[in-house]
Design a protein around this motif. Sequence first.
Motif, PDB file in Angstrom:
ATOM      1  N   ALA A 146      -6.137  -2.994  -2.518  1.00 42.15           N
ATOM      2  CA  ALA A 146      -4.836  -2.372  -2.775  1.00 42.15           C
ATOM      3  C   ALA A 146      -3.731  -3.321  -2.345  1.00 42.15           C
ATOM      4  O   ALA A 146      -3.937  -4.205  -1.508  1.00 42.15           O
ATOM      5  CB  ALA A 146      -4.716  -1.036  -2.023  1.00 42.15           C
ATOM      6  N   LEU A 147      -2.560  -3.125  -2.918  1.00 42.25           N
ATOM      7  CA  LEU A 147      -1.367  -3.872  -2.543  1.00 42.25           C
ATOM      8  C   LEU A 147      -0.426  -2.955  -1.784  1.00 42.25           C
ATOM      9  O   LEU A 147      -0.257  -1.781  -2.135  1.00 42.25           O
ATOM     10  CB  LEU A 147      -0.642  -4.404  -3.785  1.00 42.25           C
ATOM     11  N   CYS A 207       3.718 -15.346  -2.554  1.00 45.45           N
ATOM     12  CA  CYS A 207       4.480 -14.287  -1.904  1.00 45.45           C
ATOM     13  C   CYS A 207       4.132 -14.162  -0.420  1.00 45.45           C
ATOM     14  O   CYS A 207       2.952 -14.073  -0.073  1.00 45.45           O
ATOM     15  CB  CYS A 207       4.205 -12.963  -2.607  1.00 45.45           C
ATOM     16  N   PRO A 208       5.124 -14.146   0.471  1.00 45.43           N
ATOM     17  CA  PRO A 208       4.855 -13.941   1.901  1.00 45.43           C
ATOM     18  C   PRO A 208       4.529 -12.481   2.173  1.00 45.43           C
ATOM     19  O   PRO A 208       4.913 -11.590   1.399  1.00 45.43           O
ATOM     20  CB  PRO A 208       6.169 -14.361   2.571  1.00 45.43           C
ATOM     21  N   ASP A 245      -7.303  -7.756   5.503  1.00 46.00           N
ATOM     22  CA  ASP A 245      -6.096  -7.572   6.319  1.00 46.00           C
ATOM     23  C   ASP A 245      -6.134  -6.179   6.943  1.00 46.00           C
ATOM     24  O   ASP A 245      -5.964  -5.172   6.260  1.00 46.00           O
ATOM     25  CB  ASP A 245      -4.861  -7.731   5.419  1.00 46.00           C
ATOM     26  N   GLN A 246      -6.352  -6.112   8.268  1.00 44.93           N
ATOM     27  CA  GLN A 246      -6.537  -4.818   8.923  1.00 44.93           C
ATOM     28  C   GLN A 246      -5.270  -3.950   8.877  1.00 44.93           C
ATOM     29  O   GLN A 246      -5.363  -2.726   8.792  1.00 44.93           O
ATOM     30  CB  GLN A 246      -6.994  -5.019  10.366  1.00 44.93           C
ATOM     31  N   CYS A 247      -4.108  -4.563   8.918  1.00 47.48           N
ATOM     32  CA  CYS A 247      -2.873  -3.772   8.879  1.00 47.48           C
ATOM     33  C   CYS A 247      -2.639  -3.183   7.489  1.00 47.48           C
ATOM     34  O   CYS A 247      -2.217  -2.020   7.359  1.00 47.48           O
ATOM     35  CB  CYS A 247      -1.683  -4.636   9.303  1.00 47.48           C
ATOM     36  N   THR A 259       4.815  -8.399   0.086  1.00 48.75           N
ATOM     37  CA  THR A 259       3.585  -7.835  -0.466  1.00 48.75           C
ATOM     38  C   THR A 259       2.399  -8.275   0.391  1.00 48.75           C
ATOM     39  O   THR A 259       2.270  -9.463   0.703  1.00 48.75           O
ATOM     40  CB  THR A 259       3.349  -8.278  -1.920  1.00 48.75           C
ATOM     41  N   ARG A 260       1.573  -7.316   0.746  1.00 46.88           N
ATOM     42  CA  ARG A 260       0.330  -7.618   1.448  1.00 46.88           C
ATOM     43  C   ARG A 260      -0.818  -7.027   0.651  1.00 46.88           C
ATOM     44  O   ARG A 260      -0.718  -5.919   0.114  1.00 46.88           O
ATOM     45  CB  ARG A 260       0.325  -7.030   2.867  1.00 46.88           C
ATOM     46  N   SER A 261      -1.902  -7.769   0.580  1.00 53.26           N
ATOM     47  CA  SER A 261      -3.113  -7.279  -0.065  1.00 53.26           C
ATOM     48  C   SER A 261      -4.123  -6.912   1.015  1.00 53.26           C
ATOM     49  O   SER A 261      -4.230  -7.595   2.036  1.00 53.26           O
ATOM     50  CB  SER A 261      -3.697  -8.347  -0.990  1.00 53.26           C
TER      51      SER A 261
END
Length: 1002
Positions: free
Chosen positions: A251-252, A224-225, A690-692, A229-231
């Motif tokens: 968290a997602l 997944c890009p 991932d800081q964001c 979704t970002r983890s």
Amino acid sequence: MSAPSSAGHGQFPGSEQQQFGQPAQTETGQPDAGAAPGKKKKRGYAAGAFDVGTGANATTNAQLQGGAQQYGIPAAGQQQPAAYGGYPQPDAQQAGGAAYQYGQPGMQQQQQPAQQGAHPAYPAAPDQGYPAPVGGAQLGQAGVADISQAMGGMHLGGQADAQQQQQQQQQPAAAQGHRAGPLNQLYPTDLMNQPFSVAELDLPPPPIVLPPNTSVTPSPDSNCPPRYTRSTLNAVPTTNSLLKKSKLPFALVIQPYGSLHDDEDHVPVVQDQVISRCRRCRTYINPFVTFLDHGHRWRCNMCNLSNDVPQAFDWDAAAQQTVDRWQRHELNHSVVEFVAPQEYMVRPPQPLVYLFVVDVSYAAVSNGLLATAARTILDSLNRIPNADRRTRLGFVAVDAGLHYFSIPKDADEGAETKMLVVSDLDEPFLPVPHDLLVPLTESRQSIERFLQKLPDMFLNNQNNGSCMGAALRAGHKLISPLGGKIVVLTASLPNVGTGKLDMREDKKLLGTSKEGGLLQTGNSFYKSFAVECSKNQVSIDMFLFSSQYQDVASLSNLPRYTGGQTWFYPGWHASRPEDALKFASEFSDYLSSEIGLEAVLRVRATTGLRMNTFYGNFFNRSSDLCAFPAFPRDQCYVVEVAIDENITKNFVCLQAAVLHTTCNGERRIRVITLALPTTTNLSDVYASADQCAITTYFSHKAVERTLGSGLEAARDALQAKLTELLQTFKKELGGGSMGGGGLQFPANLRGLPVLFLGLIKNVGLRKSTQIPSDIRSAALCLLSTLPVPLLMRYIYPRLYSLHDMPDNAGTPDEQTGQIILPPPVNLSSERLMSYGLYLIDDGQTQFLWVGRDAVPQLVGDVFGIEDRTQLQVGKGRVPELEGDFNERVRAVIQKSRDHRSLGVGSITVPHLYIVREDGEPSLKLWAQTLLVEDRADQGVSAAQWLGVLREKKRKQDGPRRRGRRQRQHADDEGDGKTASYRSCLTTKVQLVPEEYDEKRNA
């Protein structure tokens, strides 16, 4: 915020259906306009001679070019780092010759899809276009030698890395066996000496480095890009103890849709209705399963159960021939949409229903809301999704009474729309059983005639009442048999009957500990009614326009628990063209959006992981099921993940599934699958954070804390968490290698302190006695719903220097056709030259800042006036003039608003405010509050913020160090006394009795 829970409603055990057609428990570049390519005439907006390469943009480019290694661009003779692009690698020779394991491009990384590889560094910026006057202040311009010297300290982190590598080499291979190769390199930096650059926020998250042959196909789209979704962690700890030790959240951040319309969000659709799912955990087949028994069975990558492959999986029923399994979308794409078969519903898919509840009181008529809303709906009828010709519309007008409108079908020639007034507000009833919700296709002409007449019906209305609570109950009764959206447009505070709200605003409470009470609901009706709406598939969106107190804190509960959104237009008036155009554009885009209906979201994960807490606008129907009467496309959702069992696999998978009905009446399931490597090393966890995504998670947490405990508690929690992370990193991974005076943190998290500072200074959380509670409540709604790219801009706005932007800025890129933006600069007043022109943009509001010494040539080229003092400040726009520079400035302003290029959906059109540095003081102060790194309004500057964090960390380090010193001293003293006593016994030292007794007793 997290939604309240309740038991499931009408759920069939072991099935995908629910009563009343509710979804199953299981889930059951166009070229930019405004600029022309070609060679541009260079203009100098300054007095006297020119120094090329000065000004705010020059500072940025000096860092990106001369000091390129600060941002990960290799200088001549340097090797491009293979790990996290955009951050420097320590030189192996400087680190004592240690070979850096984590950054090397091994076989594993070479076999990964393109999206998982190293990220490109920043492109070199072009030459500057508009230089500063001779003698102008040159702000923060570090020479190549200065930056190189500052970055030379990077190799100091090599000691800890080398020690860690040596320890890993001494461990047996099995102990390291949670990954097949190196993960991301950990680069310690000193936040005090190597400051954050805004350009780092544009970097992709740390790459996801999976073991080779993880997916069943070599597709580059198998994982997944970050668009969907970002983890927070792109390397997952194998144990809960390691996660707790890191102090980082797991968290997602899920944004299932990348745009408002399907044609802009290209996701493959599986049309054959062949859906293969795990029999035990109900996971959908995806690129990370394993096929067994010659392809007849597949093993679930979540729970390891073996499942039969459906017979139709390799068969094309339409063409009556076999198909290549390895070409199926669900095995090649991490984001895919299935057309759901009949068993995913117990009633036909519901039609799209919009019930407009419009305020017609004196306030709404006098500010032009009623006329503007009616005209916008009329002009947008063609944009409302109606492909299946089942879309229905209804209208209810509200003042001190309820006004229903019975709209006839077009076939009934001569029939007119009837207005039916109901004054019984305690038990509102439907005056007629039909014709209140009419099909758009069959009543199009009647709807058009009605909307044309609607403003005139209430033109002389002097009624100041608003029975909005009763209107909402009546609207719910009207559309609950079908479900749909209630669209509320109001300029009044509900002050009559059910849901009556009082004037709670008290300026004396602003900035005090009691301010938090103003941000909580003033009437329990709005929460309980919202939950009732969710059960009946009714969603509510609020458009609020009052110039006085409207209690956004209470009204926003309706969208919060029904999957809606709150849009707030303070001080709005249709007589201002900017106000009217903004609302008309946003409302029209809102009506055209292709929302999902009667939707549910569920997230599954590898055994050992559990979805713990959910944040966002929805109703949490059960422990892990989020219900959305309508699923919007411009919001994101945060899911906190817990580690319940030790993970033995070298990677884990998480899968989000959204079961919904499309606007076209089709039942579909959007499935999003993310695979992440696991690790036993704390350094891998920090290097892959991932800081964001972390900031997004804590933004939702801060909103929840604010509504529960108050603003001060939310701000303190953010500061405490950041201090805890800094302390943990230094204690566990820093090793003291960068000296005692610095503030160590990983390079990939270098922006986290500034992002947290921006969050604390955001209007939703800022400590101030000047922010009305309505403004603050509306900001909290944005902080808990905005997609990541827009949230980052809302927390840390973009600042562009326009007077000296590069020659190609504001022109289309030759390859992509997209307008090129100037390089952003950090949010500090030190970047604002008195002769400059700047754009400040937080995604909701734009400020065009004109310096007090701007030369007439610049002002004339942009605004078409001779004297800067003639410039009209406040809401406005840049006039369209004949001239290259004017065209480019307008193109940059328009491009900065382009949410599509960020991969998100949004209807927001920011207001543009023209600000003169020597103009309106209040407007100037408002623009300056967006300069996060400055000190303003009881807030600290970025430098002071880092100093505060360092002092707090030292205070926490102090007791720990003193305790260690005391224990060591006691041990040393005890060892010394014991040794002396033993010496007495073995060497026959002559002692007087008193001395001997002292030695023995000691």
